[in-house]
Design a protein around this motif. Structure first.
Motif, mmCIF file in Angstrom:
data_model
loop_
_atom_site.group_PDB
_atom_site.id
_atom_site.type_symbol
_atom_site.label_atom_id
_atom_site.label_comp_id
_atom_site.label_asym_id
_atom_site.label_seq_id
_atom_site.Cartn_x
_atom_site.Cartn_y
_atom_site.Cartn_z
ATOM 1 N N VAL A 144 25.909 0.954 -38.229
ATOM 2 C CA VAL A 144 25.360 -0.023 -39.163
ATOM 3 C C VAL A 144 26.518 -0.440 -40.052
ATOM 4 O O VAL A 144 27.098 0.388 -40.762
ATOM 5 C CB VAL A 144 24.212 0.572 -40.002
ATOM 6 N N ALA A 145 26.889 -1.701 -39.975
ATOM 7 C CA ALA A 145 28.071 -2.197 -40.676
ATOM 8 C C ALA A 145 27.700 -2.881 -41.983
ATOM 9 O O ALA A 145 26.777 -3.686 -42.026
ATOM 10 C CB ALA A 145 28.821 -3.178 -39.779
ATOM 11 N N ILE A 146 28.443 -2.525 -43.014
ATOM 12 C CA ILE A 146 28.380 -3.251 -44.280
ATOM 13 C C ILE A 146 29.804 -3.739 -44.525
ATOM 14 O O ILE A 146 30.674 -2.991 -44.982
ATOM 15 C CB ILE A 146 27.889 -2.368 -45.442
ATOM 16 N N LYS A 147 30.049 -5.004 -44.175
ATOM 17 C CA LYS A 147 31.389 -5.567 -44.330
ATOM 18 C C LYS A 147 31.567 -6.034 -45.767
ATOM 19 O O LYS A 147 30.725 -6.744 -46.315
ATOM 20 C CB LYS A 147 31.591 -6.717 -43.354
ATOM 21 N N ILE A 148 32.682 -5.609 -46.368
ATOM 22 C CA ILE A 148 32.937 -5.956 -47.762
ATOM 23 C C ILE A 148 34.162 -6.854 -47.917
ATOM 24 O O ILE A 148 34.664 -7.020 -49.016
ATOM 25 C CB ILE A 148 33.070 -4.687 -48.633
ATOM 26 N N GLY A 149 34.613 -7.425 -46.821
ATOM 27 C CA GLY A 149 35.736 -8.351 -46.898
ATOM 28 C C GLY A 149 36.536 -8.359 -45.620
ATOM 29 O O GLY A 149 36.252 -7.637 -44.673
ATOM 30 N N GLU A 150 37.556 -9.229 -45.628
ATOM 31 C CA GLU A 150 38.449 -9.327 -44.478
ATOM 32 C C GLU A 150 39.635 -8.408 -44.679
ATOM 33 O O GLU A 150 40.104 -8.189 -45.791
ATOM 34 C CB GLU A 150 38.925 -10.772 -44.313
ATOM 35 N N SER A 151 40.126 -7.881 -43.574
ATOM 36 C CA SER A 151 41.256 -6.968 -43.591
ATOM 37 C C SER A 151 42.549 -7.744 -43.837
ATOM 38 O O SER A 151 42.672 -8.884 -43.370
ATOM 39 C CB SER A 151 41.322 -6.253 -42.243
ATOM 40 N N PRO A 152 43.476 -7.204 -44.566
ATOM 41 C CA PRO A 152 43.453 -5.885 -45.202
ATOM 42 C C PRO A 152 42.863 -5.960 -46.617
ATOM 43 O O PRO A 152 43.173 -6.872 -47.370
ATOM 44 C CB PRO A 152 44.922 -5.503 -45.256
ATOM 45 N N LEU A 153 42.030 -4.998 -46.946
ATOM 46 C CA LEU A 153 41.523 -4.883 -48.312
ATOM 47 C C LEU A 153 42.500 -4.012 -49.090
ATOM 48 O O LEU A 153 42.803 -2.898 -48.682
ATOM 49 C CB LEU A 153 40.135 -4.241 -48.335
ATOM 50 N N VAL A 154 42.997 -4.526 -50.196
ATOM 51 C CA VAL A 154 43.976 -3.770 -50.980
ATOM 52 C C VAL A 154 43.421 -3.342 -52.334
ATOM 53 O O VAL A 154 44.059 -2.576 -53.050
ATOM 54 C CB VAL A 154 45.277 -4.582 -51.169
ATOM 55 N N ALA A 155 42.247 -3.838 -52.680
ATOM 56 C CA ALA A 155 41.626 -3.479 -53.956
ATOM 57 C C ALA A 155 40.204 -3.000 -53.694
ATOM 58 O O ALA A 155 39.592 -3.340 -52.673
ATOM 59 C CB ALA A 155 41.616 -4.685 -54.896
ATOM 60 N N ASP A 156 39.696 -2.220 -54.622
ATOM 61 C CA ASP A 156 38.332 -1.728 -54.508
ATOM 62 C C ASP A 156 37.341 -2.881 -54.551
ATOM 63 O O ASP A 156 37.516 -3.840 -55.305
ATOM 64 C CB ASP A 156 38.014 -0.767 -55.660
ATOM 65 N N GLU A 157 36.302 -2.768 -53.746
ATOM 66 C CA GLU A 157 35.240 -3.767 -53.696
ATOM 67 C C GLU A 157 33.942 -3.142 -54.195
ATOM 68 O O GLU A 157 33.639 -1.994 -53.875
ATOM 69 C CB GLU A 157 35.040 -4.277 -52.267
ATOM 70 N N TYR A 158 33.185 -3.905 -54.955
ATOM 71 C CA TYR A 158 31.878 -3.455 -55.433
ATOM 72 C C TYR A 158 30.885 -3.559 -54.279
ATOM 73 O O TYR A 158 30.838 -4.575 -53.579
ATOM 74 C CB TYR A 158 31.412 -4.303 -56.613
ATOM 75 N N VAL A 159 30.108 -2.497 -54.085
ATOM 76 C CA VAL A 159 29.089 -2.470 -53.039
ATOM 77 C C VAL A 159 27.734 -2.364 -53.737
ATOM 78 O O VAL A 159 27.528 -1.471 -54.562
ATOM 79 C CB VAL A 159 29.309 -1.279 -52.085
ATOM 80 N N ASP A 160 26.838 -3.273 -53.406
ATOM 81 C CA ASP A 160 25.521 -3.319 -54.042
ATOM 82 C C ASP A 160 24.703 -2.083 -53.653
ATOM 83 O O ASP A 160 24.304 -1.942 -52.493
ATOM 84 C CB ASP A 160 24.797 -4.595 -53.621
#
Length: 172
Positions: A144-160
């Motif tokens: 089950v995927a929860i994509k939080i952005g495109e690679s490469p992610l270099v900073a923290d992302e908020y997840v709901d």
């Protein structure tokens, strides 16, 4: 605490202790029959107790993800919903994980985590598009995927957390 029921006086503390010991035996792999015999109960009593306390039935669920800004919130949701394994890291947490290990230790830990994740029926993966795809290939199962952005992610992302809770509740 004592409780009067008709002519009987019931010690609730004693009942709680016995229930705790019954559940401890069951969680350690004792059968319902072995457990019931230890307490002088019928096996069906153990079955009914388990049914009363059952949150979910079915396969084990794990969640893994990074880099997540609100790791504590996601970890709390996982604990509240009965997720069996949770590994969520911020970017700093991920960097610390890497820096604290030699190359061999890092490889061994990665293989151990991957092996453990492969034992779960469902794995929720939170990460970049490429990380999600990589975990899908490495685990060789539907995830089950929860994509939080495109690679490469270099900073923290908020997840709901509400979105994660909804997904977890649907799986359980």
């Amino acid at each position: 605490m004592l409780l009067r029921i008709g002519a009987k006086v019931i010690n609730l503390y004693k009942i709680h202790q016995i229930l705790d010991n019954i559940m401890l035996m069951r969680s350690r792999g004792y059968s319902q029959l072995e457990t019931s015999e230890s307490f002088g109960l019928d096996r069906t009593v153990i079955s009914k107790l388990e049914t009363l306390g059952e949150i979910r039935r079915g396969g084990k669920v794990a969640i893994i993800g990074f880099p997540i800004k609100n790791c504590e919130e996601i970890d709390a949701v996982a604990r509240q919903t009965g997720i069996d394994y949770c590994l969520v890291l911020s970017e700093q947490g991920r960097q610390d994980f890497i820096k604290q290990r030699s190359g061999l230790e890092l490889f061994n830990d990665f293989v151990r985590i991957l092996s453990q994740l492969r034992t779960y029926e469902t794995v929720i993966v939170i990460g970049s598009d490429k990380r999600v795809a990589l975990f899908g290939a490495l685990l060789d199962k539907e995830i089950v995927a929860i994509k939080i952005g495109e690679s490469p992610l270099v900073a923290d992302e908020y997840v709901d957390p509400a979105k994660v809770r909804t997904i977890m509740e649907q799986l359980l």
